[in-house]
Write a protein that holds these residues in place. Structure first.
Motif, mmCIF file in Angstrom:
data_model
loop_
_atom_site.group_PDB
_atom_site.id
_atom_site.type_symbol
_atom_site.label_atom_id
_atom_site.label_comp_id
_atom_site.label_asym_id
_atom_site.label_seq_id
_atom_site.Cartn_x
_atom_site.Cartn_y
_atom_site.Cartn_z
ATOM 1 N N ASN A 119 -3.267 -1.249 -2.987
ATOM 2 C CA ASN A 119 -3.939 0.049 -2.970
ATOM 3 C C ASN A 119 -2.959 1.220 -2.998
ATOM 4 O O ASN A 119 -1.915 1.199 -2.341
ATOM 5 N N THR B 227 -7.150 -0.934 -5.697
ATOM 6 C CA THR B 227 -7.936 0.287 -5.489
ATOM 7 C C THR B 227 -7.042 1.521 -5.539
ATOM 8 O O THR B 227 -5.965 1.538 -4.929
ATOM 9 N N LYS C 218 0.824 -1.206 0.000
ATOM 10 C CA LYS C 218 0.000 0.000 0.000
ATOM 11 C C LYS C 218 0.864 1.265 0.000
ATOM 12 O O LYS C 218 1.900 1.320 0.648
#
Length: 415
Positions: free
Chosen positions: A118, A135, A100
């Motif tokens: 993400n 995402t 992330k």
């Protein structure tokens, strides 16, 4: 892709690629590296945290990140550790995002870039493919030479700005999709608008795009009206080669005339001295002119990064005005670079090859100097490099006049 779109995409891609290269180059000029030691505190660079490697680079194996950072590998880069700092990552043979990230991340590669985890903000530059399989919390900006894929797992909470050869959306986009591509294949969901220049658009059903559709295309056979009756399609006519040349000539003549009138105005106001003074200062400090012009453009990313750094440490009241002032000056000089360089080049021609010319002949000469420079900058493939040289010289001419004029005057008095 249509001619107009490909030109736009190539220009934007080239600009961003140059920006990335400049950041790499200037960072190594302005950042002093500390020698590697066992203690991480002693491995801190100044201003920007930089680390590079010949082989595979893994963030988990590198040193801890602090403030803005730059990571580079001539092989491949794997982001396998969470990142919360603003930074730039370059992997020549590809980049994999497996952990992330927060803040704005700029990722560039000559090969495939895969985003498997993400990200908050993503700016991605690739000569190959880009695969988004996770995402993106905010905005996604992608420039790719080949295919951009948003897989079934992809979810972009903001907008997608994409310029590529092929865009395929299987996942979801909460905002709008904007850009240009040869082909667009949409089987996922776009909750707002789809606005693009494209030759072919394939939308699987009538509920894939919930907002408005606006397409500019050269392909008159494109038809999505059956699924989206409110879609707006603008057909672009492909201009013939002769027509394009005529348009360029007409535009060049108009611009040269404007520059000539501006030259006359400046020439009269300065009592016929300004361009002669610029020529003398530049010719006596030619090396300084070239170097100062080049460094002025190379320093742009550093000035921007320092302004952002100023925000982090609470001195934005100082750094932001400095950045705006600097960029505004460079922008204005660049905008009239042909006028500045052309005026000095014309003065050189007059001094070297003509004597006692009247105003009419001077105006004719300067018109053709401007016209020639404008036409040179429109030559396919090499025109952009000629334009860059002119812009560098224009900034250098102004800097020489500002910083070296007094030296030239003192030197003249001594003689």
């Amino acid at each position: 892709m249509g001619y107009i779109q490909s030109v736009k995409k190539n220009k934007i891609t080239l600009i961003l690629s140059i920006l990335a290269i400049i950041i790499i180059a200037t960072s190594n000029i302005f950042v002093v590296k500390a020698e590697e030691t066992e203690k991480n505190e002693e491995n801190i660079n100044k201003i920007i945290d930089i680390e590079e490697k010949e082989g595979l680079y893994k963030f988990s194996e590198g040193r801890d990140i602090y403030l803005p950072f730059f990571r580079m590998s001539y092989d491949k880069v794997e982001i396998d550790k969470e990142i919360s700092n603003l930074g730039i990552t370059y992997g020549n043979r590809g980049v994999d995002v497996n952990s992330k990230t927060q803040n704005i991340q700029v990722i560039a590669s000559n090969d495939t870039i895969r985003v498997n985890e993400n990200m908050e903000y993503a700016i991605i530059l690739s000569r190959g493919n880009v695969i988004i399989d996770s995402t993106i919390d905010k905005t996604l900006v992608v420039f790719a030479g080949e295919k951009v894929t948003l897989t079934e797992n992809a979810k972009v909470s903001g907008d997608v700005i994409c310029f590529s050869n092929l865009l395929e959306i299987k996942g979801s986009v909460s905002g709008s999709v904007i850009g240009g591509m040869t082909d667009a294949i949409i089987s996922g969901k776009i909750e707002k608008d789809f606005r693009a220049e494209a030759d072919n658009v394939d939308i699987s059903s009538n509920d894939n795009i919930l907002g408005k559709i606006y397409i500019e295309t050269l392909n008159k056979e494109i038809n999505i009206k059956e699924k989206y009756g409110n879609a707006s399609i603008k057909f672009i006519e492909r201009a013939s080669t002769s027509s394009k040349i005529i348009d360029i000539l007409i535009s060049a003549v108009k611009t040269a005339l404007v520059y000539t009138l501006l030259y006359l105005l400046v020439f009269k106001i300065s009592k016929e001295k300004i361009f002669n003074n610029l020529l003398k200062t530049t010719s006596k400090n030619f090396g300084f002119s070239v170097m100062s012009g080049a460094i002025s453009y190379l320093a742009i990313p550093l000035v921007v990064l320092l302004a952002f750094l100023g925000i982090f440490i609470g001195i934005e009241e100082i750094m932001i005005p400095i950045m705006v002032f600097y960029l505004a000056n460079i922008f204005v000089i660049s905008l009239i670079s042909i006028f500045i360089a052309g005026g000095v080049a014309h003065e050189y021609v007059i001094d070297s090859y003509f004597k006692d010319v009247d105003l009419t002949k001077r105006m004719v000469c300067v018109f053709f100097v401007f016209l020639s420079m404008i036409l040179f900058t429109n030559i396919p493939k090499i025109g952009i490099y000629i334009n860059m040289i002119i812009m560098i010289m224009a900034v250098g001419i102004i800097f020489s006049y500002i910083f070296k004029r007094e030296e030239s005057i003192k030197s003249k008095k001594k003689k």
